[in-house]
Design a protein around this motif. Structure first.
Motif, PDB file in Angstrom:
ATOM      1  N   LEU A   1       0.833  -1.214   0.000  1.00  0.00           N
ATOM      2  CA  LEU A   1       0.000   0.000   0.000  1.00  0.00           C
ATOM      3  C   LEU A   1       0.861   1.255   0.000  1.00  0.00           C
ATOM      4  O   LEU A   1       1.989   1.247   0.490  1.00  0.00           O
ATOM      5  N   PRO A   2       0.335   2.352  -0.530  1.00  0.00           N
ATOM      6  CA  PRO A   2       1.078   3.616  -0.490  1.00  0.00           C
ATOM      7  C   PRO A   2       1.401   3.987   0.954  1.00  0.00           C
ATOM      8  O   PRO A   2       0.613   3.736   1.861  1.00  0.00           O
ATOM      9  N   LYS A   3       2.555   4.596   1.135  1.00  0.00           N
ATOM     10  CA  LYS A   3       2.998   4.967   2.492  1.00  0.00           C
ATOM     11  C   LYS A   3       2.610   6.404   2.815  1.00  0.00           C
ATOM     12  O   LYS A   3       2.509   7.246   1.912  1.00  0.00           O
ATOM     13  N   LEU A   4       2.401   6.643   4.089  1.00  0.00           N
ATOM     14  CA  LEU A   4       2.016   7.995   4.503  1.00  0.00           C
ATOM     15  C   LEU A   4       3.199   8.801   5.026  1.00  0.00           C
ATOM     16  O   LEU A   4       3.026   9.884   5.555  1.00  0.00           O
ATOM     17  N   ASP A   5       4.391   8.264   4.908  1.00  0.00           N
ATOM     18  CA  ASP A   5       5.532   9.075   5.353  1.00  0.00           C
ATOM     19  C   ASP A   5       6.569   9.123   4.246  1.00  0.00           C
ATOM     20  O   ASP A   5       6.510   8.356   3.286  1.00  0.00           O
ATOM     21  N   GLY A   6       7.483  10.035   4.383  1.00  0.00           N
ATOM     22  CA  GLY A   6       8.515  10.223   3.373  1.00  0.00           C
ATOM     23  C   GLY A   6       9.239  11.514   3.656  1.00  0.00           C
ATOM     24  O   GLY A   6       8.789  12.312   4.492  1.00  0.00           O
ATOM     25  N   PRO A   7      10.335  11.730   2.981  1.00  0.00           N
ATOM     26  CA  PRO A   7      11.177  12.882   3.305  1.00  0.00           C
ATOM     27  C   PRO A   7      10.608  14.219   2.819  1.00  0.00           C
ATOM     28  O   PRO A   7      10.851  15.260   3.430  1.00  0.00           O
ATOM     29  N   ALA A   8       9.833  14.204   1.731  1.00  0.00           N
ATOM     30  CA  ALA A   8       9.377  15.477   1.169  1.00  0.00           C
ATOM     31  C   ALA A   8       8.168  15.998   1.945  1.00  0.00           C
ATOM     32  O   ALA A   8       7.391  15.215   2.503  1.00  0.00           O
ATOM     33  N   PRO A   9       7.999  17.329   1.998  1.00  0.00           N
ATOM     34  CA  PRO A   9       6.925  17.910   2.822  1.00  0.00           C
ATOM     35  C   PRO A   9       5.523  17.455   2.436  1.00  0.00           C
ATOM     36  O   PRO A   9       4.641  17.416   3.281  1.00  0.00           O
ATOM     37  N   LEU A  10       5.330  17.080   1.175  1.00  0.00           N
ATOM     38  CA  LEU A  10       3.976  16.698   0.769  1.00  0.00           C
ATOM     39  C   LEU A  10       3.774  15.187   0.719  1.00  0.00           C
ATOM     40  O   LEU A  10       2.726  14.719   0.281  1.00  0.00           O
ATOM     41  N   ASP A  11       4.762  14.428   1.159  1.00  0.00           N
ATOM     42  CA  ASP A  11       4.656  12.974   1.048  1.00  0.00           C
ATOM     43  C   ASP A  11       3.445  12.411   1.785  1.00  0.00           C
ATOM     44  O   ASP A  11       2.776  11.506   1.289  1.00  0.00           O
ATOM     45  N   THR A  12       3.187  12.944   2.976  1.00  0.00           N
ATOM     46  CA  THR A  12       2.037  12.451   3.732  1.00  0.00           C
ATOM     47  C   THR A  12       0.749  12.732   2.965  1.00  0.00           C
ATOM     48  O   THR A  12      -0.104  11.848   2.800  1.00  0.00           O
ATOM     49  N   ALA A  13       0.631  13.963   2.478  1.00  0.00           N
ATOM     50  CA  ALA A  13      -0.585  14.330   1.752  1.00  0.00           C
ATOM     51  C   ALA A  13      -0.759  13.461   0.516  1.00  0.00           C
ATOM     52  O   ALA A  13      -1.862  12.996   0.221  1.00  0.00           O
ATOM     53  N   ARG A  14       0.347  13.215  -0.192  1.00  0.00           N
ATOM     54  CA  ARG A  14       0.266  12.370  -1.393  1.00  0.00           C
ATOM     55  C   ARG A  14      -0.204  10.972  -1.014  1.00  0.00           C
ATOM     56  O   ARG A  14      -1.052  10.376  -1.685  1.00  0.00           O
ATOM     57  N   GLY A  15       0.342  10.455   0.062  1.00  0.00           N
ATOM     58  CA  GLY A  15      -0.052   9.124   0.512  1.00  0.00           C
ATOM     59  C   GLY A  15      -1.531   9.071   0.868  1.00  0.00           C
ATOM     60  O   GLY A  15      -2.237   8.110   0.556  1.00  0.00           O
ATOM     61  N   LEU A  16      -2.009  10.141   1.523  1.00  0.00           N
ATOM     62  CA  LEU A  16      -3.428  10.190   1.894  1.00  0.00           C
ATOM     63  C   LEU A  16      -4.309  10.159   0.652  1.00  0.00           C
ATOM     64  O   LEU A  16      -5.350   9.496   0.620  1.00  0.00           O
ATOM     65  N   VAL A  17      -3.893  10.899  -0.386  1.00  0.00           N
ATOM     66  CA  VAL A  17      -4.679  10.927  -1.623  1.00  0.00           C
ATOM     67  C   VAL A  17      -4.743   9.515  -2.214  1.00  0.00           C
ATOM     68  O   VAL A  17      -5.815   9.025  -2.593  1.00  0.00           O
ATOM     69  N   GLU A  18      -3.590   8.859  -2.270  1.00  0.00           N
ATOM     70  CA  GLU A  18      -3.560   7.512  -2.872  1.00  0.00           C
ATOM     71  C   GLU A  18      -4.408   6.532  -2.076  1.00  0.00           C
ATOM     72  O   GLU A  18      -5.136   5.710  -2.645  1.00  0.00           O
ATOM     73  N   CYS A  19      -4.335   6.616  -0.753  1.00  0.00           N
ATOM     74  CA  CYS A  19      -5.120   5.698   0.065  1.00  0.00           C
ATOM     75  C   CYS A  19      -6.609   6.007  -0.057  1.00  0.00           C
ATOM     76  O   CYS A  19      -7.443   5.086  -0.063  1.00  0.00           O
ATOM     77  N   ALA A  20      -6.947   7.289  -0.164  1.00  0.00           N
ATOM     78  CA  ALA A  20      -8.356   7.665  -0.323  1.00  0.00           C
ATOM     79  C   ALA A  20      -8.912   7.090  -1.625  1.00  0.00           C
ATOM     80  O   ALA A  20     -10.048   6.613  -1.678  1.00  0.00           O
ATOM     81  N   LYS A  21      -8.108   7.128  -2.689  1.00  0.00           N
ATOM     82  CA  LYS A  21      -8.571   6.564  -3.962  1.00  0.00           C
ATOM     83  C   LYS A  21      -8.810   5.065  -3.823  1.00  0.00           C
ATOM     84  O   LYS A  21      -9.756   4.512  -4.398  1.00  0.00           O
ATOM     85  N   ARG A  22      -7.938   4.421  -3.054  1.00  0.00           N
ATOM     86  CA  ARG A  22      -8.104   2.976  -2.864  1.00  0.00           C
ATOM     87  C   ARG A  22      -9.395   2.656  -2.105  1.00  0.00           C
ATOM     88  O   ARG A  22     -10.145   1.750  -2.473  1.00  0.00           O
ATOM     89  N   ALA A  23      -9.643   3.430  -1.062  1.00  0.00           N
ATOM     90  CA  ALA A  23     -10.889   3.216  -0.314  1.00  0.00           C
ATOM     91  C   ALA A  23     -12.097   3.450  -1.227  1.00  0.00           C
ATOM     92  O   ALA A  23     -13.081   2.699  -1.200  1.00  0.00           O
ATOM     93  N   THR A  24     -11.987   4.474  -2.051  1.00  0.00           N
ATOM     94  CA  THR A  24     -13.108   4.848  -2.923  1.00  0.00           C
ATOM     95  C   THR A  24     -13.379   3.767  -3.972  1.00  0.00           C
ATOM     96  O   THR A  24     -14.520   3.315  -4.142  1.00  0.00           O
ATOM     97  N   VAL A  25     -12.329   3.373  -4.668  1.00  0.00           N
ATOM     98  CA  VAL A  25     -12.520   2.391  -5.732  1.00  0.00           C
ATOM     99  C   VAL A  25     -12.928   1.038  -5.131  1.00  0.00           C
ATOM    100  O   VAL A  25     -13.747   0.319  -5.704  1.00  0.00           O
ATOM    101  N   TYR A  26     -12.389   0.747  -3.953  1.00  0.00           N
ATOM    102  CA  TYR A  26     -12.793  -0.492  -3.277  1.00  0.00           C
ATOM    103  C   TYR A  26     -14.296  -0.467  -2.988  1.00  0.00           C
ATOM    104  O   TYR A  26     -15.018  -1.437  -3.243  1.00  0.00           O
ATOM    105  N   ALA A  27     -14.780   0.653  -2.480  1.00  0.00           N
ATOM    106  CA  ALA A  27     -16.209   0.772  -2.148  1.00  0.00           C
ATOM    107  C   ALA A  27     -17.067   0.723  -3.417  1.00  0.00           C
ATOM    108  O   ALA A  27     -18.136   0.091  -3.436  1.00  0.00           O
ATOM    109  N   ILE A  28     -16.600   1.387  -4.477  1.00  0.00           N
ATOM    110  CA  ILE A  28     -17.356   1.351  -5.744  1.00  0.00           C
ATOM    111  C   ILE A  28     -17.478  -0.095  -6.231  1.00  0.00           C
ATOM    112  O   ILE A  28     -18.561  -0.561  -6.607  1.00  0.00           O
TER     113      ILE A  28
END
Lengths: 602, 254
Positions: A453-480
């Motif tokens: 699964l996409p990770k929510l941590d990383g060295p760049a300042p937006l890594d957490t946010a990027r990870g959240l977006v990817e995980c949100a898409k997974r939850a969404t497509v899973y539910a669809i």
């Protein structure tokens, strides 16, 4: 962050509609306000100057339904070319891009009575002819619509046909000599009806074939009913239209017989896009008024702007505007990227433009729903910041809040749009136009092996946010996928489930757009990159929580017992939202609003 | 009638500026810029005079970085015919005198009948360029204009200026330098076709060297600092206490 191999299309080919749901965040550049051209900025500034210096001072007269004032301003706006943006140059227009048209809408919507008057004319009143008119109709009408010499209106809704627009009873019958159609019926809630010269009217030929017509006001048998008294947009004209044996020349038939729905639905795509963008303009203005008021007003010996709970509102207002702006101009940019490749002045130019816009019908629906609900929230916060003064008419926020309400109703209610979002996604996936199934299988594999699964941590300042977006898409497509498998063809009837799926898709597009934009801001807007990041990150955290909540509700609605337990445990594999010092983030965003007297990224 | 309008790129007047920490100027990175509002009035007046004269040319000129092209485009979008950019990358390295001498060189090239400028800019607030330019050119000047009427023979203009305590009407021989005040006119908006046409209009670029202007300022900025914040006041209980404080603490009463 560890990026899994998704079904990302390469950035060289044109983005398809809903690609955001499957492609990794930031996988291709998106259009943002930071990337507007010099001309686009000038067009926006010109519209904003006009609005602030000409329209705003006359709001009391406009709101009192002083039609003379409204029309005086209307013709001034016409002289400046504001109606001609997307009319092709060969018919007296400017032939500009969607983005420019959107920037004009954003500026004008600071006064919504005014903007709906413009929109009913230059948008839904003119575009049916631009998109579906034949050469003679374009030659005859467009140059006059471009200048505002002829004012137009759009007549679709009937007293018994609102959301179910195609069920209208207005009928058209061909005369025996074949030269005219005789129209009979009535239309409701027609913006600009009080003074329009021209109506785009939908009627069923022989009571069956739903078709568009261009009807002149001077036609015998056409009567305009009395003005409605509305909760908001009081300055705009809204009347019923009564058609009694109205003779319409056969050459005024618009598009093809029986294809009126094509006109109606495609015009709605543009209308929804403009409505959503317009909400951004009104919201920015409400924030500006709130910040200025709060800096001036003192209670307990301090300016309101120094209080944490006022600052929290500024941060929430700015952040939701940021998300709307990011997804809104991204959408306009997606449309423009396709439209710019279409050869101009060809017989099929406009039908290709319609197709290019239709490709992003889902994005347009998202923009409509997100924009209108964002503005309702922002306007409500604005009233609260103003306290008792926000409740009296003398203050503009009172008007903005009343005007805001209709946005959730017209151009397709938010409920109708929520049904369309997952419905259209599934339709496209079934047709093989979207690799949704591939992505869904990838997600199943990831959920069973969480290391993937996409990770929510990383060295760049937006890594957490990027990870959240990817995980949100997974939850969404899973539910669809889960909902589609459970209900199969019957999913269309499950309105509440569909609406929750729509909310998840909306959240994904908004998060993805905000985070992608913040990533680009590192180079596009270096000085304010921190503010971009703070807003994108805050939004991603909040949206992720709501996506997980909605996903759980969907699962709990479609399954029970062991099946439900299995689904929920799979969903639980997705990481929890990481820590966010939300109070600190609110302070920082609010400080940026206070410093710039409003939305911090103007 | 050929009219030269000098315009200046200035920070958005509605935004609070920040100083650089080292006090060498204001932070311009990320700040929105616009045309000095007084210069916009000057452009509008030039366009109206040209329209009234039934022909001629309006040239907008500026001294600034390449980004100042945006401000020239604004003037062109309003209806000016072409632009002139004298490239200068450091506003702090020039003063009003350098600007006036540079404009004099532009005037020598273009030979306009009239130079119109805003009375002052909201960044420097020095109100010197129009007067200095007229002096360098040896032309008449009429500053703070609230009304300009050019004679039919284009040999003179009647200018109403806003002086302290009233209006003064001057007659100036042309060519002359006129500076625009706030009430001269209400500037038009750039129309959409105007913005489109502006894209195609010519902007000539010059350097100080190519114009033969020595970039030698007489005034140099030593430092920039914000005005000190107002200290908190105090409430006094009586007139006696107030008088006492004014005498003994503030020492403003004898």
């Amino acid at each position: 962050m560890a990026q899994t191999a998704q079904s990302a299309s390469t950035s060289t080919e044109l983005a398809k509609g809903v690609a955001f749901l499957m492609d990794p965040v930031g996988s291709r550049p998106i259009q943002t306000p930071e990337r507007f051209t010099e001309e686009q900025r000038l067009f926006h500034k010109s519209a904003l100057d006009f609005l602030r210096h000409e329209v705003l001072p006359r709001v009391p007269e406009i709101e009192a339904k002083n039609t003379a004032v409204l029309l005086e301003l209307f013709h001034k706006a016409g002289d400046l070319g504001f109606f001609s943006a997307t009319i092709p140059t060969e018919y007296g227009g400017m032939g500009l891009d969607e983005t420019t048209a959107m920037l004009i809408s954003e500026a004008m919507n600071i006064v919504e009575s005014w903007s709906v008057t413009l929109g009913a004319h230059a948008g839904i009143g003119t575009l049916p002819i631009v998109f579906f008119g034949n050469e003679a109709q374009c030659q005859k009408w467009l140059p006059k619509l471009a200048t505002g010499e002829v004012i137009s209106a759009y007549a679709l809704t009937e007293n018994n046909a609102g959301s179910d627009a195609l069920s209208g009873r207005t009928r058209a019958d061909l005369t025996p000599d074949g030269k005219h159609y005789i129209l009979n019926g009535s239309k409701m809630f027609i913006t600009n009806a009080g003074f329009a010269d021209l109506f785009i009217v939908f009627a069923k030929i022989a009571g069956e074939k739903f078709t568009g017509f261009i009807v002149e006001r001077s036609s015998e048998g056409l009567t305009v009913g009395p003005e409605e008294h509305k909760m908001g947009i009081r300055g705009s004209s809204t009347c019923p239209l009564i058609l009694e044996d109205v003779l319409v020349p056969a050459e005024n038939l618009l598009g093809e017989i029986g294809k009126g729905h094509k006109i109606a639905f495609n015009i709605l795509n543009v209308g929804r896009e403009k409505l959503g963008i317009g909400c951004i303009g009104a919201a920015k203005y409400a924030l500006e008024l709130s910040v200025k008021y709060a800096k001036d007003r003192k209670q307990f010996g301090k300016c309101l702007s120094e209080f944490e709970l006022i600052q929290q509102k500024f941060a929430q207002m700015a952040t939701s505007i940021y998300a709307a702006e990011s997804l809104g101009y991204r959408t306009a940019g997606l449309m423009d990227a396709r439209i710019s490749l279409i050869a101009k002045g060809q017989p099929d130019t406009q039908s290709k433009v319609v197709q290019a816009i239709e490709e992003f019908a889902i994005e347009a629906s998202i923009l409509k729903v997100f924009g209108s609900e964002m503005l309702d929230d922002v306007a409500d916060h604005a009233i609260q910041v103003h306290g008792g003064y926000g409740f009296v008419e003398e203050y503009q926020v009172e008007r903005i809040a009343r005007d805001s309400r209709v946005n959730r109703i017209f151009e397709g209610t938010n409920e109708i749009n929520r049904m369309l979002i997952p419905g259209t996604i599934l339709k496209r996936a079934m047709k093989g136009e979207l690799p949704l199934l591939d992505f869904s299988m990838q997600i199943m594999a990831e959920l069973q092996e969480p290391a993937k699964l996409p990770k929510l941590d990383g060295p760049a300042p937006l890594d957490t946010a990027r990870g959240l977006v990817e995980c949100a898409k997974r939850a969404t497509v899973y539910a669809i996928q889960a909902a589609a498998q459970t209900y199969m063809q019957a999913l269309g009837e499950q309105q509440e489930v569909l609406a929750r799926l729509a909310d998840m898709v909306i959240a994904c597009y908004a998060m993805d757009s905000a985070v992608a934009r913040a990533g680009q801001a590192d180079t596009d807007d270096a000085r304010r990159a921190t503010t971009h990041r703070e807003m994108a990150n805050l939004f991603a955290h909040e949206a992720y929580e709501s996506v997980l909540r909605e996903a759980n509700w969907v699962l709990e609605s479609i399954a029970e017992g062991d099946a439900l337990a299995g689904m929920k445990s799979l969903l639980k594999t997705l990481p929890e939202r990481p820590v966010l010092a939300v109070v600190k983030v609110h302070r920082a965003i609010a400080a940026a609003c206070i410093e710039t007297n409003g939305y911090p990224l103007v | 009638m050929k009219i030269l309008v000098a315009v200046k790129r200035v920070p958005d007047t509605t935004v609070k500026l920040k100083l650089k920490p080292d006090g060498t100027g204001v932070v311009t990175d990320g700040v929105n810029f616009e045309v000095n509002p007084f210069d916009v009035i000057a452009v509008e007046e030039a366009l109206r005079l040209k329209e009234k004269a039934g022909g001629g040319e309006v040239i907008v000129a500026t001294i600034g970085s390449k980004d100042a092209t945006q401000q020239l485009r604004h003037g062109l979008a309003m209806g000016a015919d072409r632009g002139i950019l004298v490239v200068n990358d450091d506003d702090n390295a020039i003063d009003a005198d350098v600007v006036a001498r540079t404009l004099k060189a532009v005037v020598a090239k273009e030979q306009p009948t009239l130079v119109l400028v805003g009375k002052q800019s909201p960044d420097g607030e020095s109100n010197q360029v129009p007067q200095m330019l007229a002096e360098h050119l040896g032309w008449p000047q009429a500053t703070f204009a609230s009304k300009v009427v050019v004679a039919a023979d284009k040999a003179s203009a009647e200018v109403t200026r806003e002086a302290d305590g009233g209006l003064e009407t001057l007659s100036v021989r042309l060519p002359a330098v006129i500076s625009a005040d706030l009430r001269l006119n209400e500037p038009r908006y750039a129309s959409l076709p105007g913005i489109m046409k502006a894209k195609a209009k010519k902007i000539d670029e010059f350097t100080f060297e190519s114009l033969g202007v020595a970039k030698a300022p007489k005034v140099t900025a030593v430092g920039f600092f914000a005005p000190p914040e107002r200290k908190a006041g105090a409430v006094v209980a009586s007139v006696e206490e107030l008088v006492n404080k004014l005498k003994n603490e503030a020492k403003v009463l004898g």
